[in-house]
Design an enzyme around this catalytic site. Structure first.
Site, short mmCIF file in Angstrom:
data_model
loop_
_atom_site.label_atom_id
_atom_site.label_comp_id
_atom_site.label_asym_id
_atom_site.label_seq_id
_atom_site.Cartn_x
_atom_site.Cartn_y
_atom_site.Cartn_z
N SER A 118 34.55 47.36 47.63
CA SER A 118 35.95 46.97 47.51
C SER A 118 36.82 48.12 47.97
O SER A 118 36.64 49.25 47.53
CB SER A 118 36.28 46.60 46.06
OG SER A 118 37.63 46.21 45.94
N HIS A 126 46.88 52.06 49.63
CA HIS A 126 48.34 52.05 49.44
C HIS A 126 48.95 53.24 50.19
O HIS A 126 48.93 54.37 49.69
CB HIS A 126 48.69 52.12 47.95
CG HIS A 126 48.29 50.91 47.18
ND1 HIS A 126 48.91 49.69 47.33
CD2 HIS A 126 47.33 50.74 46.23
CE1 HIS A 126 48.35 48.81 46.52
NE2 HIS A 126 47.39 49.41 45.84
N HIS A 132 43.50 45.51 52.01
CA HIS A 132 42.40 45.26 51.08
C HIS A 132 41.22 44.69 51.85
O HIS A 132 41.40 43.87 52.76
CB HIS A 132 42.85 44.27 49.99
CG HIS A 132 41.71 43.52 49.35
ND1 HIS A 132 41.34 42.26 49.76
CD2 HIS A 132 40.87 43.86 48.34
CE1 HIS A 132 40.32 41.84 49.02
NE2 HIS A 132 40.02 42.80 48.16
N ASN A 134 37.01 43.45 50.96
CA ASN A 134 35.95 43.28 49.98
C ASN A 134 34.80 42.52 50.63
O ASN A 134 35.03 41.53 51.33
CB ASN A 134 36.47 42.51 48.76
CG ASN A 134 35.37 42.18 47.76
OD1 ASN A 134 34.73 41.15 47.86
ND2 ASN A 134 35.16 43.06 46.80
N HIS A 193 53.32 31.49 41.25
CA HIS A 193 54.52 31.61 40.41
C HIS A 193 55.71 32.14 41.19
O HIS A 193 56.85 32.04 40.72
CB HIS A 193 54.22 32.50 39.19
CG HIS A 193 53.90 33.92 39.53
ND1 HIS A 193 52.72 34.30 40.13
CD2 HIS A 193 54.61 35.07 39.36
CE1 HIS A 193 52.71 35.60 40.30
NE2 HIS A 193 53.85 36.11 39.84
N GLY A 201 32.10 43.18 31.99
CA GLY A 201 31.92 44.49 31.37
C GLY A 201 31.85 45.62 32.37
O GLY A 201 31.23 46.66 32.11
N GLY A 202 32.49 45.46 33.51
CA GLY A 202 32.52 46.51 34.51
C GLY A 202 33.39 47.68 34.06
O GLY A 202 34.04 47.64 33.02
#
Length: 302
Positions: A92, A96, A106, A108, A175, A258-259
């Site tokens: 990943s 910025h 980005h 991935n 949104h 749980g990373g």
């Protein structure tokens, strides 16, 4: 029999390549590396850089996690995965930049496999890359999508068109009723080409990312900018943060499985700002971002 190690070796090598390229461009970068372990299985290698003259903050992460059950974010639309052990590994990248004229980006790429005794494994590849400009340039958008298409060439009829549309629809803030940026390519649940071809496509995406991004950085890094343009960049970064916290599947999967939280949230911008009901002035460069660039379109025909 799928050999996870060949994917892992490729991803670690790609992480090295990408980090080396960014440090080569911006020698002021402070690079930190963390090797981490996940209590319930696996771990990763996180590399975060900051305080550069070109790049304000970024991360290039590798992770390989495994366990007895997939988290809800992975099984909500795939109930057949419930009760299977899993392995998930991927890279990943989030960058910025400091200069508002250089877009945030980005990338991935990832592989999942879910297994159960007595049944065939269920596996797939996913990933892609997208671009989030603050001030738009037609030549940059055309270049970005030209290389996006090149990454898809040779991998099925109209793969670019399909994965571009998927990217436009995925990186969308419902949104806000607006896209996060100008898109790129995005794919998930990819297994119909067979393992070897799907893995080759993962490598094509990984290897075209820098070809798409670095020429834009080189064109824009020396452009001077004002405090107002920097302020607008920080305002638009808030949209990036909203998407990652509300919609991003990778963020949800990482937290639910749980990373390592610090590694997962390295995608967040170092600075961002919110302003109540702000609107750009008509005819301004800020308005152009909304009117021209935050409109899904066929950039290759522009």
């Amino acid at each position: 029999m799928i050999d996870i190690n060949i994917i892992k070796d490729y991803l670690l090598h790609l992480q090295d390549q990408i980090c080396a390229q960014f440090v080569d461009i911006d020698s002021n970068l402070v690079l930190k590396e963390d090797q981490w372990e996940r209590k319930s299985g696996g771990g990763g290698r996180t590399r975060v850089f900051s305080d550069g003259k070109v790049f304000e903050q970024g991360g290039v992460n590798f992770s390989h996690v495994f366990g007895d059950n997939l988290p809800p974010s992975a099984t909500v639309n795939r109930p057949e995965l419930a009760g299977r052990s899993f392995q998930a590994l991927g890279n990943s990248v989030v960058i910025h930049p400091l200069n508002p004229f250089i877009p945030t980006t980005h990338m991935n790429i990832r592989f999942f496999i879910a297994e159960k005794d007595g049944e065939d494994p269920i596996w797939w590849f996913g990933g892609g890359f997208d671009l989030t400009p603050y001030y738009g340039f037609i030549e940059d958008a055309k270049h970005w999508h030209k290389i996006s298409k090149a990454a898809c060439d040779g991998f099925g009829e109209n793969s670019y068109g399909k994965f571009k549309k998927w990217c436009d629809e995925y990186f969308y803030l419902k949104h806000r009723d607006e896209p996060r940026g100008i898109g790129g390519i995005f794919y998930d649940d990819l297994n119909e080409w067979g393992f070897d071809t799907c893995f080759s496509f993962m490598k094509s995406v990984g290897e075209h990312f820098l070809k798409a991004y670095l020429p834009i950085v080189e064109r824009r890094q020396s452009m001077s900018y004002t405090k107002q343009e920097r302020k607008f960049q920080l305002y638009r970064r808030s949209r990036y943060a909203e998407f990652n916290l509300i919609y991003d599947r990778g963020t949800l999967f990482g937290l639910q499985s749980g990373g390592r939280t610090e590694s997962i949230l390295m995608s967040m911008p170092p600075l961002a700002r919110w302003e109540y009901n702000w609107q750009p002035d008509a005819g301004s460069k800020e308005a152009e971002l909304y009117d021209v660039f935050l409109k899904p379109k066929d950039w290759l025909s522009e």
